[in-house]
Scaffold this motif. Sequence first.
Motif, PDB file in Angstrom:
ATOM      1  N   PHE A 174      60.303  52.121  38.732  1.00  0.00           N
ATOM      2  CA  PHE A 174      60.319  50.703  38.386  1.00  0.00           C
ATOM      3  C   PHE A 174      60.219  49.796  39.607  1.00  0.00           C
ATOM      4  N   TRP A 175      60.504  50.333  40.794  1.00  0.00           N
ATOM      5  CA  TRP A 175      60.208  49.577  41.999  1.00  0.00           C
ATOM      6  C   TRP A 175      58.698  49.341  42.081  1.00  0.00           C
ATOM      7  N   SER A 176      57.926  50.341  41.729  1.00  0.00           N
ATOM      8  CA  SER A 176      56.466  50.199  41.729  1.00  0.00           C
ATOM      9  C   SER A 176      55.993  49.295  40.598  1.00  0.00           C
ATOM     10  N   TYR A 177      56.572  49.456  39.405  1.00  0.00           N
ATOM     11  CA  TYR A 177      56.146  48.659  38.258  1.00  0.00           C
ATOM     12  C   TYR A 177      56.535  47.179  38.391  1.00  0.00           C
ATOM     13  N   ASN A 178      57.536  46.877  39.189  1.00  0.00           N
ATOM     14  CA  ASN A 178      57.950  45.475  39.331  1.00  0.00           C
ATOM     15  C   ASN A 178      56.886  44.615  39.997  1.00  0.00           C
ATOM     16  N   PHE A 179      56.057  45.203  40.846  1.00  0.00           N
ATOM     17  CA  PHE A 179      55.008  44.407  41.486  1.00  0.00           C
ATOM     18  C   PHE A 179      53.969  43.911  40.467  1.00  0.00           C
ATOM     19  N   PRO A 180      53.498  44.756  39.538  1.00  0.00           N
ATOM     20  CA  PRO A 180      52.626  44.226  38.485  1.00  0.00           C
ATOM     21  C   PRO A 180      53.308  43.148  37.644  1.00  0.00           C
ATOM     22  N   VAL A 181      54.615  43.290  37.416  1.00  0.00           N
ATOM     23  CA  VAL A 181      55.345  42.259  36.669  1.00  0.00           C
ATOM     24  C   VAL A 181      55.281  40.929  37.420  1.00  0.00           C
ATOM     25  N   ILE A 182      55.515  40.971  38.724  1.00  0.00           N
ATOM     26  CA  ILE A 182      55.422  39.761  39.545  1.00  0.00           C
ATOM     27  C   ILE A 182      54.009  39.184  39.488  1.00  0.00           C
ATOM     28  N   ALA A 183      53.009  40.059  39.536  1.00  0.00           N
ATOM     29  CA  ALA A 183      51.616  39.610  39.490  1.00  0.00           C
ATOM     30  C   ALA A 183      51.314  38.887  38.178  1.00  0.00           C
ATOM     31  N   VAL A 184      51.835  39.387  37.079  1.00  0.00           N
ATOM     32  CA  VAL A 184      51.609  38.744  35.774  1.00  0.00           C
ATOM     33  C   VAL A 184      52.258  37.359  35.751  1.00  0.00           C
ATOM     34  N   VAL A 185      53.489  37.261  36.260  1.00  0.00           N
ATOM     35  CA  VAL A 185      54.170  35.962  36.317  1.00  0.00           C
ATOM     36  C   VAL A 185      53.354  34.973  37.141  1.00  0.00           C
ATOM     37  N   LEU A 186      52.870  35.429  38.298  1.00  0.00           N
ATOM     38  CA  LEU A 186      52.102  34.541  39.175  1.00  0.00           C
ATOM     39  C   LEU A 186      50.767  34.151  38.551  1.00  0.00           C
ATOM     40  N   PHE A 187      50.138  35.083  37.876  1.00  0.00           N
ATOM     41  CA  PHE A 187      48.837  34.775  37.270  1.00  0.00           C
ATOM     42  C   PHE A 187      48.950  33.648  36.252  1.00  0.00           C
ATOM     43  N   PHE A 188      50.014  33.673  35.455  1.00  0.00           N
ATOM     44  CA  PHE A 188      50.144  32.673  34.398  1.00  0.00           C
ATOM     45  C   PHE A 188      50.828  31.383  34.860  1.00  0.00           C
ATOM     46  N   LEU A 189      51.650  31.441  35.905  1.00  0.00           N
ATOM     47  CA  LEU A 189      52.422  30.262  36.279  1.00  0.00           C
ATOM     48  C   LEU A 189      52.031  29.620  37.605  1.00  0.00           C
ATOM     49  N   ALA A 190      51.414  30.378  38.513  1.00  0.00           N
ATOM     50  CA  ALA A 190      51.047  29.804  39.816  1.00  0.00           C
ATOM     51  C   ALA A 190      49.829  28.882  39.662  1.00  0.00           C
ATOM     52  N   LEU A 227      58.804  41.405  49.402  1.00  0.00           N
ATOM     53  CA  LEU A 227      57.539  42.019  49.808  1.00  0.00           C
ATOM     54  C   LEU A 227      56.338  41.366  49.137  1.00  0.00           C
ATOM     55  N   ALA A 228      56.591  40.668  48.042  1.00  0.00           N
ATOM     56  CA  ALA A 228      55.495  40.028  47.301  1.00  0.00           C
ATOM     57  C   ALA A 228      55.055  38.712  47.934  1.00  0.00           C
ATOM     58  N   ILE A 229      55.553  38.379  49.111  1.00  0.00           N
ATOM     59  CA  ILE A 229      55.172  37.137  49.790  1.00  0.00           C
ATOM     60  C   ILE A 229      53.649  36.926  49.835  1.00  0.00           C
ATOM     61  N   PRO A 230      52.847  37.969  50.164  1.00  0.00           N
ATOM     62  CA  PRO A 230      51.392  37.742  50.186  1.00  0.00           C
ATOM     63  C   PRO A 230      50.832  37.306  48.839  1.00  0.00           C
ATOM     64  N   PHE A 231      51.423  37.784  47.746  1.00  0.00           N
ATOM     65  CA  PHE A 231      50.936  37.432  46.412  1.00  0.00           C
ATOM     66  C   PHE A 231      51.249  35.964  46.102  1.00  0.00           C
ATOM     67  N   PHE A 232      52.463  35.539  46.451  1.00  0.00           N
ATOM     68  CA  PHE A 232      52.844  34.141  46.234  1.00  0.00           C
ATOM     69  C   PHE A 232      51.926  33.208  47.023  1.00  0.00           C
ATOM     70  N   ILE A 233      51.708  33.549  48.292  1.00  0.00           N
ATOM     71  CA  ILE A 233      50.881  32.703  49.157  1.00  0.00           C
ATOM     72  C   ILE A 233      49.462  32.592  48.605  1.00  0.00           C
ATOM     73  N   SER A 234      48.882  33.712  48.207  1.00  0.00           N
ATOM     74  CA  SER A 234      47.502  33.715  47.701  1.00  0.00           C
ATOM     75  C   SER A 234      47.392  32.972  46.382  1.00  0.00           C
ATOM     76  N   CYS A 235      48.374  33.144  45.508  1.00  0.00           N
ATOM     77  CA  CYS A 235      48.304  32.535  44.179  1.00  0.00           C
ATOM     78  C   CYS A 235      48.628  31.038  44.187  1.00  0.00           C
ATOM     79  N   MET A 236      49.133  30.540  45.311  1.00  0.00           N
ATOM     80  CA  MET A 236      49.377  29.100  45.433  1.00  0.00           C
ATOM     81  C   MET A 236      48.177  28.368  46.022  1.00  0.00           C
ATOM     82  N   ASN A 237      47.205  29.105  46.550  1.00  0.00           N
ATOM     83  CA  ASN A 237      46.047  28.508  47.216  1.00  0.00           C
ATOM     84  C   ASN A 237      45.069  27.959  46.181  1.00  0.00           C
ATOM     85  N   THR A 238      44.859  26.649  46.199  1.00  0.00           N
ATOM     86  CA  THR A 238      43.990  26.002  45.202  1.00  0.00           C
ATOM     87  C   THR A 238      42.540  25.855  45.660  1.00  0.00           C
TER      88      THR A 238
END
Length: 263
Positions: free
Chosen positions: A39-55, A124-135
């Motif tokens: 679930f440590w591995s599966y949590n990253f896709p969960v974060i990605a889904v949250v960012l895709f819909f909300l970022a 560790l998901a910092i790169p995902f947050f940064i990329s998904c905030m870029n407009t």
Amino acid sequence: MDNSVWMLLVYCLIVCCGIMALVWLWAYKIRNAGVVDIFWSYNFPVIAVVLFFLAPGYHDRKVLICAMVIIAGVRLGTHLAKRVITHLHEEEGRYLQLRKEWAPNAERKFFFFFQFQAMSNVLLAIPFFISCMNTKNALSPLEYMGFILWFISVTGEAIADRQLAFFKKNAANKGKVCNTGLWSYSRHPNYFFEWLMWVSYSIFALASPYGYLALISPAIILYLLLKVTGIPATEEQAIRSKGEAYKRYQESTSVFVPWFKKQ
């Protein structure tokens, strides 16, 4: 940074900690803490889904980075699930050792350990947050470079995992050290490509504002792999289970980078 970043961080932290709390309950019931790796591995896709819909970032960029994270996380998590679930009644040596060291309060300490894993997911998901905030509505060469390196690293890790699984599947290899394919060059090619994957995410994020912060992730991963929960724990367990055979293997292979073979 925009306040929405902090809200996304909080959302992801709540979700990941909630998942890990449920996983701890399962682990407590079956007395196998090894399920945390899945679930440590599966949590990253969960974060990605949250960012895709909300970022608020550019749609195509979010599609690309989130797809990368989901594919890699689901692949690794499923690979680990196949390994762990086949022997749920038998806890992996690393966690057995922790259970002994943490007795008589092992279960309580495992709860906090699981929560720490959830927090590490978000950090560790910092790169995902940064990329998904870029407009900015165009992908840059750095992002294409990051994708290419990601593809190489995920493919390399999958090959290493498959080679090890194939070796272990052969009953004649029971108790032996896997030294074929990539494993004949490096004792941990899977860890090497896992780290390279995090380098690819940081390269991808460098194209966005505050992208330099993404370098934190591969630095943390490298430290953990080389000094903490990765290679040290794995090799200690390998020596306990395989003894002199593994020590000879250590003398003939690179510890991490699978590009050369000791003579």
